[in-house]
Each structure stands twice: as structure tokens, then as C-alpha cells.
Design a protein around this motif. Sequence first.
Motif, mmCIF file in Angstrom:
data_model
loop_
_atom_site.group_PDB
_atom_site.id
_atom_site.type_symbol
_atom_site.label_atom_id
_atom_site.label_comp_id
_atom_site.label_asym_id
_atom_site.label_seq_id
_atom_site.Cartn_x
_atom_site.Cartn_y
_atom_site.Cartn_z
ATOM 1 N N HIS A 44 0.842 -1.203 0.000
ATOM 2 C CA HIS A 44 0.000 0.000 0.000
ATOM 3 C C HIS A 44 0.879 1.256 0.000
ATOM 4 O O HIS A 44 1.685 1.456 0.906
ATOM 5 N N LEU A 45 0.699 2.079 -1.033
ATOM 6 C CA LEU A 45 1.458 3.320 -1.171
ATOM 7 C C LEU A 45 0.494 4.480 -1.367
ATOM 8 O O LEU A 45 -0.443 4.389 -2.163
ATOM 9 N N SER A 46 0.731 5.544 -0.630
ATOM 10 C CA SER A 46 0.006 6.794 -0.845
ATOM 11 C C SER A 46 0.956 7.731 -1.582
ATOM 12 O O SER A 46 2.085 7.953 -1.141
ATOM 13 N N LEU A 47 0.513 8.249 -2.709
ATOM 14 C CA LEU A 47 1.339 9.139 -3.523
ATOM 15 C C LEU A 47 0.556 10.411 -3.799
ATOM 16 O O LEU A 47 -0.500 10.361 -4.437
ATOM 17 N N THR A 48 1.051 11.518 -3.296
ATOM 18 C CA THR A 48 0.406 12.797 -3.567
ATOM 19 C C THR A 48 1.186 13.492 -4.667
ATOM 20 O O THR A 48 2.390 13.728 -4.544
ATOM 21 N N TYR A 49 0.473 13.798 -5.735
ATOM 22 C CA TYR A 49 1.045 14.450 -6.913
ATOM 23 C C TYR A 49 0.518 15.879 -6.949
ATOM 24 O O TYR A 49 -0.690 16.098 -6.849
ATOM 25 N N SER A 50 1.428 16.829 -7.075
ATOM 26 C CA SER A 50 1.000 18.213 -7.273
ATOM 27 C C SER A 50 1.887 18.846 -8.338
ATOM 28 O O SER A 50 3.087 18.580 -8.408
ATOM 29 N N SER A 51 1.249 19.668 -9.151
ATOM 30 C CA SER A 51 1.942 20.226 -10.301
ATOM 31 C C SER A 51 1.343 21.579 -10.659
ATOM 32 O O SER A 51 0.160 21.820 -10.413
ATOM 33 N N PRO A 52 2.128 22.439 -11.263
ATOM 34 C CA PRO A 52 1.555 23.678 -11.785
ATOM 35 C C PRO A 52 0.766 23.445 -13.081
ATOM 36 O O PRO A 52 0.157 24.367 -13.610
ATOM 37 N N ARG A 53 0.752 22.208 -13.563
ATOM 38 C CA ARG A 53 0.118 21.880 -14.843
ATOM 39 C C ARG A 53 -1.038 20.892 -14.660
ATOM 40 O O ARG A 53 -0.989 20.048 -13.779
ATOM 41 N N PRO A 54 -2.025 20.934 -15.557
ATOM 42 C CA PRO A 54 -3.176 20.028 -15.455
ATOM 43 C C PRO A 54 -2.882 18.648 -16.068
ATOM 44 O O PRO A 54 -3.446 18.267 -17.089
ATOM 45 N N LEU A 55 -1.987 17.892 -15.422
ATOM 46 C CA LEU A 55 -1.543 16.614 -16.000
ATOM 47 C C LEU A 55 -1.728 15.444 -15.028
ATOM 48 O O LEU A 55 -0.934 14.503 -15.028
ATOM 49 N N VAL A 56 -2.792 15.476 -14.243
ATOM 50 C CA VAL A 56 -3.052 14.390 -13.301
ATOM 51 C C VAL A 56 -3.234 13.066 -14.042
ATOM 52 O O VAL A 56 -2.727 12.026 -13.615
ATOM 53 N N GLU A 57 -3.931 13.090 -15.157
ATOM 54 C CA GLU A 57 -4.154 11.851 -15.924
ATOM 55 C C GLU A 57 -2.841 11.292 -16.474
ATOM 56 O O GLU A 57 -2.635 10.082 -16.523
ATOM 57 N N PHE A 58 -1.947 12.182 -16.886
ATOM 58 C CA PHE A 58 -0.617 11.770 -17.345
ATOM 59 C C PHE A 58 0.105 11.042 -16.209
ATOM 60 O O PHE A 58 0.693 9.975 -16.412
ATOM 61 N N CYS A 59 0.047 11.607 -15.007
ATOM 62 C CA CYS A 59 0.663 10.971 -13.840
ATOM 63 C C CYS A 59 0.041 9.605 -13.592
ATOM 64 O O CYS A 59 0.750 8.631 -13.328
ATOM 65 N N HIS A 60 -1.286 9.523 -13.706
ATOM 66 C CA HIS A 60 -1.973 8.240 -13.510
ATOM 67 C C HIS A 60 -1.437 7.205 -14.502
ATOM 68 O O HIS A 60 -1.172 6.053 -14.131
ATOM 69 N N GLY A 61 -1.252 7.618 -15.738
ATOM 70 C CA GLY A 61 -0.702 6.707 -16.748
ATOM 71 C C GLY A 61 0.707 6.258 -16.410
ATOM 72 O O GLY A 61 1.071 5.089 -16.620
ATOM 73 N N MET A 62 1.519 7.164 -15.868
ATOM 74 C CA MET A 62 2.885 6.782 -15.477
ATOM 75 C C MET A 62 2.848 5.771 -14.323
ATOM 76 O O MET A 62 3.654 4.839 -14.296
ATOM 77 N N ILE A 63 1.920 5.941 -13.392
ATOM 78 C CA ILE A 63 1.778 4.980 -12.291
ATOM 79 C C ILE A 63 1.390 3.615 -12.855
ATOM 80 O O ILE A 63 1.988 2.594 -12.504
ATOM 81 N N GLU A 64 0.395 3.595 -13.742
ATOM 82 C CA GLU A 64 -0.024 2.335 -14.369
ATOM 83 C C GLU A 64 1.140 1.678 -15.106
ATOM 84 O O GLU A 64 1.338 0.463 -15.011
ATOM 85 N N ALA A 65 1.918 2.481 -15.824
ATOM 86 C CA ALA A 65 3.047 1.950 -16.590
ATOM 87 C C ALA A 65 4.126 1.402 -15.674
ATOM 88 O O ALA A 65 4.753 0.379 -15.994
#
Length: 180
Positions: free
Chosen positions: A128-149
Motif C-alpha cells: 500500500h502506497l500513498s502518492l500525492t502528486y501536485s503540479s503547476p500543470r493540469p496533468l493528473v491523468e498523465f501521472c496516472h498513466g505513469m503509475i499504471e506503466a
Amino acid sequence: MKGAIFVELVSMAENAFGEDVVDDVLDKADLDNGGAFTTVGNYPCSELVKIVMAFSEHSGISPEVLQRMFGHWMLDHFVENYAEFFEGKTDSFSLLEAVDGEIHVEVKKLYPEAELPVFAAERLSDNHLSLTYSSPRPLVEFCHGMIEASLKRYGETAEIGRCPVAHQENATNFDIRLKR
């Protein structure tokens, strides 16, 4: 944003749709630079969003799915071109935990002006990992894809829950639970 990201997005689109389609879509996207990107250039994230939206309109694939696909593409690109970042990482959690403390430190050495997202990882248990992603850009879905990959890279499967971080635009908490 670094031009290398744009170059890879265009490469992914060429791989998926072909060069002629990419040229047509970029022409119609009303980009400030006409769709010519170099790896060493810097471009506004709004141009990346325009490209994703243009390919969404062309393909019928939602912008969210396209961003996730791009996250998968970029992880493969990083593995191929920056293998040293993956050395000693035996599972997805060890990779995700290393983004801020190791990988982004090295990226900052190469590109001191880069505005990088923040990845705050907390391992709650072995699976179980909690990962908080924050960015100045609207790329949450991109981050989700990187996690899946990254899960796919290590032959793992997981349930990935998400919750936006209150009062922080473009910030999401990912709750990742490995299936064993």
C-alpha cells in the motif's frame, strides 16, 4: 515545459495515427509555433493541452485517456533513455518513491530551470502506497498513466484510487494497493 515532452507526444501520435494525420491535426490545432518542437526548447503547457485536445477531437479518444496513454509512452521513453534511474528499483513502489528524492534531483542538475511536479510518497505497508502528486500543470491523468506503466513494468497489478487534494489545483492523492 521541456521540448522533449512535446517531441515525445508527437512521436506517440505519429506511432498511433501516422505522420500525415499528425501534420494535419497539428496544423488545425492553432499552435503558437505551428507545431514545430525541439527537444531543447521550452514551451507553455497550454500548447500541450491544445495538442491533446486536437488529437482527442480527431480520434474520439477522450483527453483523459490520451494523457494516460502518454504517461505509458513516457515511462517507456524514460526506461529506454535514462536506464540509470531504474537501476536498483525492484518494484513499482521503489520507483515511485524515488521520483522526488533521486530522479528529480538529477533532472534539476540537467535542467535547473525545469518546473517539476512534486511526488510525495508514503509507504503505508508492503502492498500500500500513498502518492500525492501536485503540479503547476493540469496533468493528473498523465501521472496516472505513469503509475499504471510503472506497475506494468514490474509485472504488478493494483487498485488505484484517487482523490483531489482540497484547495490545490492539479493535485491528487493516489492510493495504490497492490494485488497479491
